[in-house]
Enzyme design. Structure first.
Site, short mmCIF file in Angstrom:
data_model
loop_
_atom_site.label_atom_id
_atom_site.label_comp_id
_atom_site.label_asym_id
_atom_site.label_seq_id
_atom_site.Cartn_x
_atom_site.Cartn_y
_atom_site.Cartn_z
N CYS A 1 11.41 15.72 55.11
CA CYS A 1 12.18 15.40 56.27
C CYS A 1 12.54 13.90 56.24
CB CYS A 1 11.40 15.68 57.59
SG CYS A 1 12.55 15.41 59.08
N SER B 1 12.58 11.97 58.84
CA SER B 1 11.39 11.14 59.82
C SER B 1 10.51 10.55 58.74
CB SER B 1 10.85 12.07 60.81
OG SER B 1 11.85 12.50 61.68
N HIS C 1 11.93 7.55 56.94
CA HIS C 1 11.84 6.30 57.62
C HIS C 1 10.44 5.67 57.69
CE1 HIS C 1 15.55 6.60 60.15
NE2 HIS C 1 15.40 7.73 60.69
N HIS D 1 5.32 16.74 58.10
CA HIS D 1 5.08 17.15 59.56
C HIS D 1 5.86 18.53 59.44
CE1 HIS D 1 9.05 15.15 59.58
NE2 HIS D 1 9.14 15.84 60.51
N CYS E 1 10.43 21.66 62.25
CA CYS E 1 11.15 20.53 62.68
C CYS E 1 12.43 20.77 62.49
CB CYS E 1 10.60 19.39 62.02
SG CYS E 1 11.21 17.85 62.35
#
Length: 370
Positions: free
Chosen positions: A45, A47, A50, A66, A172
């Site tokens: 993902c 995220s 990041h 996650h 997610c």
């Protein structure tokens, strides 16, 4: 009592640029109210990127990932709603279950969750490295690992007919996109919509908009290939981004969309979003920018036109309610999700998957475990 086990995991230590290392960690047995899940699929993902790119700070060393789905293989004392063998999707926002937000059905707004600190609800971690030092599961999941330990309420049982790779994304990207449409924007049939960004979350928003009966559904991107994917997902129009975007959206929607979604997390496109909607309409920020970046918006015009900006945190999801709904919609053919996955990779190919994401080559990579 179940004993601790060794698991191979993708670990980010922040000492090797944006690379993860595949390490063997020690995973303690589930404590009271917890379950151990054998991970079968984990999404790669934005995220996670990041973190690796230094845009978000997390506890280190971090077990990345996650988005995950798998099979319950061990349960701690006090677990009543799950059994060994259940197929589950993992929720990364592990709310306290007791505060005013949680009891009002807004668990996503819980401010007592320790997930953002990569800790389980009791403030600890079940992980340790080869030297015995604590390791921290990103967003309290650490999905890029052969097995994880999570609270019972963060492991949501779903129909076993849902493939694990699809199920992982429900945790997610798909869940966030679906929730942004259904929970945050509350789109109704016949409303016009524009979606800026056709990555995994953007495509999930488009699929959910089609399920809700929105029309037209306008996808915006700077990649012709991604716009083609958006059209397959249910968009009725595809537009290349540019300075005249608001004018083109206005032409297609007779004055601006009823609702617009930003699914990238770029400050420039977030600032542009209110220009794409009609007076009295709503703009939803779904994409997440790097820490500390500010979005400039004309406050007077926003008030004068009566426009609403909605922040979408995890799509306003209540996982125990929404994950099974998404799974049922997928199984019924009402929410096509198979095209979201552009590559299935092994744990050892994790860095390659992140590199492909940075180059914009894939919609979603999923790590699969045999």
């Amino acid at each position: 009592m179940t004993e601790s086990i060794e698991v191979r995991s993708a670990v980010y230590r922040g000492t090797d640029g944006d690379r993860v290392g595949i390490e063997t960690l020690r995973l303690a047995p589930p404590a009271h109210g917890e379950v151990r899940v054998r991970v079968r699929a984990a999404g790669v993902c934005g995220s996670d990127r990041h973190v690796l790119d230094g845009e978000w700070n997390v506890a280190l060393p971090a077990i990345m990932g996650h988005e995950a789905a798998g099979v319950v293989e061990s349960i701690g004392d006090g677990v009543r709603g799950l059994a060994v063998g259940d197929h589950v999707v993992l929720a990364w926002h592990q709310a306290c279950q007791r505060c005013e937000s949680c009891t009002a059905g807004k668990s996503w707004a819980c401010r007592f969750a320790k997930s953002n600190d990569s800790l389980l609800p009791d403030g600890t971690t079940r992980w340790s490295d080869a030297d015995g030092a604590a390791a921290y599961p990103y967003l309290a999941v650490g999905a890029m690992s052969e097995a994880v330990v999570v609270p019972e309420f963060a492991a949501i049982k779903i129909d076993q007919r849902v493939p694990f790779d699809i199920a992982s994304l429900i945790g997610c990207s798909v869940g966030t996109g679906y929730g942004a449409v259904v929970n945050n924007a509350r789109v109704v049939a016949g409303e016009s919509a524009v979606v800026v960004g056709s990555g995994g979350v953007g495509l999930s928003i488009i699929s959910a908009l089609r399920l809700a009966g929105a029309t037209p559904i306008i996808a915006v991107d700077v990649s012709e290939a991604k716009l083609a994917e958006a059209l397959r997902a249910g968009a009725t129009h595809g537009l290349m981004g540019g300075p005249d975007l608001a004018e083109r959206v206005s032409e297609l929607t007779d004055g601006g969309a009823d609702v617009a979604f930003e699914a990238i997390g770029r400050v420039a496109t977030m600032a542009q979003l209110p220009d794409l909607i009609r007076p009295g309409a709503r703009a939803v920020f779904v994409g997440l920018p790097p820490e500390g970046q500010k979005v400039e918006i004309d406050g007077l015009l926003l008030a004068y036109d009566g426009k609403t900006i909605i922040g979408s945190n995890y799509g306003g999801l209540v996982p125990a309610r929404d994950f099974p709904r998404i799974a049922r919609a997928y199984l019924a053919g009402a929410l096509p999700l198979d095209d979201l996955i552009s590559a299935r990779v092994s744990l050892d190919e994790t860095n390659d998957a992140f590199d492909a994401m940075r180059r914009g080559e894939r919609t979603r990579s999923v790590i699969t475990f045999d």
